[in-house]
Scaffold this active site. Sequence first.
Site, PDB file in Angstrom:
ATOM      1  N   ASP A 182       0.828  -1.207   0.000  1.00  0.00           N
ATOM      2  CA  ASP A 182       0.000   0.000   0.000  1.00  0.00           C
ATOM      3  C   ASP A 182       0.862   1.257   0.000  1.00  0.00           C
ATOM      4  OD1 ASP A 182      -2.231  -1.607   0.246  1.00  0.00           O
ATOM      5  OD2 ASP A 182      -2.224  -1.489   2.440  1.00  0.00           O
TER       6      ASP A 182
HETATM    7  N1  URA Z   1      -1.242  -5.756   4.246  1.00  0.00           N
HETATM    8  C1  URA Z   1      -1.644  -4.465   4.265  1.00  0.00           C
HETATM    9  O1  URA Z   1      -2.570  -4.097   4.961  1.00  0.00           O
HETATM   10  N2  URA Z   1      -0.969  -3.608   3.477  1.00  0.00           N
HETATM   11  C2  URA Z   1       0.083  -3.944   2.702  1.00  0.00           C
HETATM   12  O2  URA Z   1       0.667  -3.103   2.022  1.00  0.00           O
HETATM   13  C3  URA Z   1       0.476  -5.296   2.710  1.00  0.00           C
HETATM   14  C4  URA Z   1      -0.208  -6.181   3.489  1.00  0.00           C
END
Ligand code: URA
Length: 238
Positions: free
Chosen positions: A97
Site C-alpha cells: 500500500d
Molecule cells: N497488508 C496491508 O494491509 N498492506 C500492505 O501493504 C500489505 C499487506
Amino acid sequence: MAMCGVASRRASEEIISKGRVHVNGDVVDYMGYEVDEDNDIVEVDGIVIKPEAKKYYILLNKPKGYVTTVSDEFDRPTVMELVSDVHARIYPVGRLDYDTAGLLIMTNDGEFANVLTHPSHAVNKGYIAQLNTMPDTEGLNKLRSGVLLDGKLTAPAKVEVLKPGKRGVEIKVTIHEGRNRQVRRMFEAIGAEVISLKRISVGNVTLGNLPEGKWRHLNDAERQRLMGRGKKSAQKRK
Ligand code: URA
C-alpha cells in the site's frame, strides 16, 4: 543468435551456414556479419528473433508515501522513481500500500513474478505492525486461526508480540495470502488500528539493514529459493 536463445554459438554457426538466417530479407550464410540490434530484422527459418533482455531481480526498501505502480493517475510518487538507475523495464512483484513501507521485489522476469505471486506457491510474507492498542489474547488467537474478511476466512497467520508495552505496541505477523490491505484489515477485525506497517521478509529474503528508499540486487541463492529451487526453498505454509 545465442543471445536470442535460438541455439548455442556452435549450433548457431551451423544454422547460419545452412542459409537459414535472413537479415532484412537477405540470406546471410557466412560468419562475422555485424547485426545492428536497433535497425536490422533478423529471421531464423522465417521467424524474427530478438536478444533476450537481461533479467533483473531487485529488492527495494519502499518508504511509505509511494505507490506500487508503474504510473499513478493522481501523480503521486511511484516506486519506479526509486529504481530509475536500473536501466530495464522492471515492475513490482505484488503490491505494498501507499502507506506501507518495506520489502518490495521488482523484476523484468515474467516467469519469476508469476511464480512468486501465484497462490499455490504460498510464499510467506512477514510484517511488523505498530498498533494503537494491545489486542487481547483472544484477538491474537483469532488472527492465528483466521478472521473473516469479505465473508472469507483468512488463512492462519503466525503472530508474535514484539512489544506489548504502553510505549507502543509492535506485532510481527506472517501471512502467505495477498488480499487487499490484508494486515490492516485483519487487525481492524479484532478492534486494533495499524499505525504503521512495514514488510520485513518475503520467503527467506529479508530486508536486513538496507536503508529506506534504497535497492539492491537479489543474489542467486535468494532468487533460487524464492522460486522454490534452492536448498532451503521459500518458506511455505506449515
Ligand atoms: N497488508 C496491508 O494491509 N498492506 C500492505 O501493504 C500489505 C499487506
